[in-house]
Design an enzyme around this catalytic site. Structure first.
Site, PDB file in Angstrom:
ATOM      1  N   ASN A 186       1.181  -1.523 -72.437  1.00  0.00           N
ATOM      2  CA  ASN A 186      -0.210  -1.742 -72.857  1.00  0.00           C
ATOM      3  C   ASN A 186      -0.930  -0.396 -72.802  1.00  0.00           C
ATOM      4  O   ASN A 186      -1.205   0.118 -71.724  1.00  0.00           O
ATOM      5  CB  ASN A 186      -0.849  -2.759 -71.884  1.00  0.00           C
ATOM      6  N   TRP A 187      -1.214   0.160 -73.972  1.00  0.00           N
ATOM      7  CA  TRP A 187      -1.814   1.497 -74.019  1.00  0.00           C
ATOM      8  C   TRP A 187      -3.326   1.484 -73.847  1.00  0.00           C
ATOM      9  O   TRP A 187      -3.970   2.537 -73.901  1.00  0.00           O
ATOM     10  CB  TRP A 187      -1.412   2.204 -75.331  1.00  0.00           C
ATOM     11  N   LYS A 188      -3.891   0.299 -73.698  1.00  0.00           N
ATOM     12  CA  LYS A 188      -5.335   0.175 -73.437  1.00  0.00           C
ATOM     13  C   LYS A 188      -6.121   1.059 -74.409  1.00  0.00           C
ATOM     14  O   LYS A 188      -5.685   1.294 -75.520  1.00  0.00           O
ATOM     15  CB  LYS A 188      -5.643   0.510 -71.969  1.00  0.00           C
TER      16      LYS A 188
ATOM     17  N   HIS B 283      -6.252 -10.293 -71.148  1.00  0.00           N
ATOM     18  CA  HIS B 283      -6.033  -9.265 -70.129  1.00  0.00           C
ATOM     19  C   HIS B 283      -7.206  -9.268 -69.144  1.00  0.00           C
ATOM     20  O   HIS B 283      -8.347  -9.507 -69.539  1.00  0.00           O
ATOM     21  CB  HIS B 283      -5.887  -7.885 -70.788  1.00  0.00           C
TER      22      HIS B 283
ATOM     23  N   GLU C 253      -8.917  -7.038 -67.905  1.00  0.00           N
ATOM     24  CA  GLU C 253     -10.050  -6.165 -68.272  1.00  0.00           C
ATOM     25  C   GLU C 253     -10.943  -6.847 -69.301  1.00  0.00           C
ATOM     26  O   GLU C 253     -12.160  -6.638 -69.310  1.00  0.00           O
ATOM     27  CB  GLU C 253      -9.516  -4.817 -68.783  1.00  0.00           C
TER      28      GLU C 253
ATOM     29  N   GLU D 167      -0.487 -10.751 -63.742  1.00  0.00           N
ATOM     30  CA  GLU D 167      -0.969  -9.436 -63.307  1.00  0.00           C
ATOM     31  C   GLU D 167      -2.037  -9.615 -62.234  1.00  0.00           C
ATOM     32  O   GLU D 167      -3.200  -9.889 -62.549  1.00  0.00           O
ATOM     33  CB  GLU D 167      -1.579  -8.680 -64.494  1.00  0.00           C
TER      34      GLU D 167
ATOM     35  N   GLY E 162      -3.609  -0.642 -62.191  1.00  0.00           N
ATOM     36  CA  GLY E 162      -4.144   0.714 -62.200  1.00  0.00           C
ATOM     37  C   GLY E 162      -4.490   1.245 -60.826  1.00  0.00           C
ATOM     38  O   GLY E 162      -5.152   2.267 -60.687  1.00  0.00           O
TER      39      GLY E 162
ATOM     40  N   SER F 120       0.767  -1.717 -61.845  1.00  0.00           N
ATOM     41  CA  SER F 120       1.387  -0.527 -61.251  1.00  0.00           C
ATOM     42  C   SER F 120       2.914  -0.549 -61.271  1.00  0.00           C
ATOM     43  O   SER F 120       3.557  -0.106 -60.322  1.00  0.00           O
ATOM     44  CB  SER F 120       0.854  -0.298 -59.830  1.00  0.00           C
TER      45      SER F 120
HETATM   46  P1  PGA Z   1      -1.044  -0.593 -64.807  1.00  0.00           P
HETATM   47  O1  PGA Z   1      -1.699  -1.657 -65.844  1.00  0.00           O
HETATM   48  O2  PGA Z   1       0.439  -0.607 -65.073  1.00  0.00           O
HETATM   49  O3  PGA Z   1      -1.679   0.707 -65.159  1.00  0.00           O
HETATM   50  O4  PGA Z   1      -1.369  -1.078 -63.448  1.00  0.00           O
HETATM   51  C1  PGA Z   1      -1.079  -2.875 -66.127  1.00  0.00           C
HETATM   52  C2  PGA Z   1      -1.900  -3.627 -67.146  1.00  0.00           C
HETATM   53  O5  PGA Z   1      -3.130  -3.536 -67.111  1.00  0.00           O
HETATM   54  O6  PGA Z   1      -1.348  -4.345 -68.005  1.00  0.00           O
END
Ligand code: PGA
Length: 251
Positions: A9-11, A96, A98, A168, A174, A214
């Site tokens: 996931n490149w966000k 997600h 976020e 998640e 993150g 992570s």
């Molecule tokens: P991360 O993000 O690997 O940077 O913790 C995972 C995600 O948000 O899908």
């Protein structure tokens, strides 16, 4: 046998040129990878070119979100699932944390978006996961169950063939704090139990449940060794082709 899935996931990172460059760098590094499906999810503006440049490769492309609406219309800023399919994507990440936290997505919008994605024949990577306070008071499983049931509400047996769940824990995203493999396994097993109760054993055994939060080259193997962990949704560590390839080729 569930084929593992490793998705990046490149966000909201990477301009068009950077996205194409990373995708092209990844391509040879995973050209011989057949133990798992490989997916990358660039930003909307890079989808078309990344799809074009990866044509014929074993890397699939996902969008990071889609509209809840199935019909085209006056919905400024939204992107319909068929538009995502139109540029060559096969998957969409939905719900997600976020998006839930910063953009007000609810179990209801996640459900509608999942249905829109499935309506157009794409595979939905549906994200669920508890926040730290939920875990601290012992509510993690309950919260995740509510999110899961909300996301899957009204789906048919054939819909479930195109569902991938991504668990998640929000406190692990993150932050560098990964769930212990056993801790993650416990939740994955509980998710599969809920799927067994609501969708039946066959579906529950077939649905891939990814872990996210992570994931790095040095912890992916222990996570993947858990019986109910069928892959990873990787954020930060997927931005670099070399590092992401190490995760993909964890075996
Ligand atoms: P991360 O993000 O690997 O940077 O913790 C995972 C995600 O948000 O899908």
């Amino acid at each position: 046998m569930r084929k593992p899935v490793i998705a990046g996931n490149w966000k909201m990172y990477k301009l068009l040129g950077e996205a194409v460059e990373t995708a092209l760098a990844l391509k040879p590094l995973v050209a011989n990878t057949n133990h798992c499906e490989v997916i990358i999810a660039p930003v909307f503006t890079a989808l078309k070119m990344v799809c074009d440049r990866l044509e014929g490769s074993n890397i699939k492309v996902a969008a990071q979100d889609c509209a809840a609406e199935i019909k085209h219309g006056a919905f400024t800023g939204e992107v319909c699932a068929d538009m995502i399919k139109d540029v060559g994507c096969s998957h969409i990440i939905i719900g997600h944390s976020e998006r839930r936290e910063f953009y007000g997505e609810t179990d209801r919008t996640v459900n509608l978006k999942t249905k829109a994605c499935l309506h157009y024949g794409l595979t939905a990577i549906v994200c669920i996961g508890e926040m730290l306070p939920d875990r601290e008071v012992g509510n993690a499983e309950k919260v995740v169950k509510i999110q899961l049931l909300g996301a899957l509400d009204g789906l048919t047996v054939s819909d479930m063939e195109r569902i991938i769940i991504a668990y998640e824990p929000v406190w692990a995203i993150g932050t560098g704090k990964t769930a212990m493999p056993e801790q993650a396994q416990e939740m994955h097993s509980s998710i599969r139990q809920v799927l067994t109760e609501t969708q039946g054993k066959n579906i529950a055994e077939a649905v891939r449940i990814l872990y996210g939060g992570s994931v790095k080259p040095d912890n992916v193997k222990d996570l993947m060794n858990q019986p109910d962990i069928d892959g990873a949704l990787v954020g930060g560590a997927s931005l670099d082709a070399q590092i992401f390839a190490q995760i993909i080729n964890y075996k």
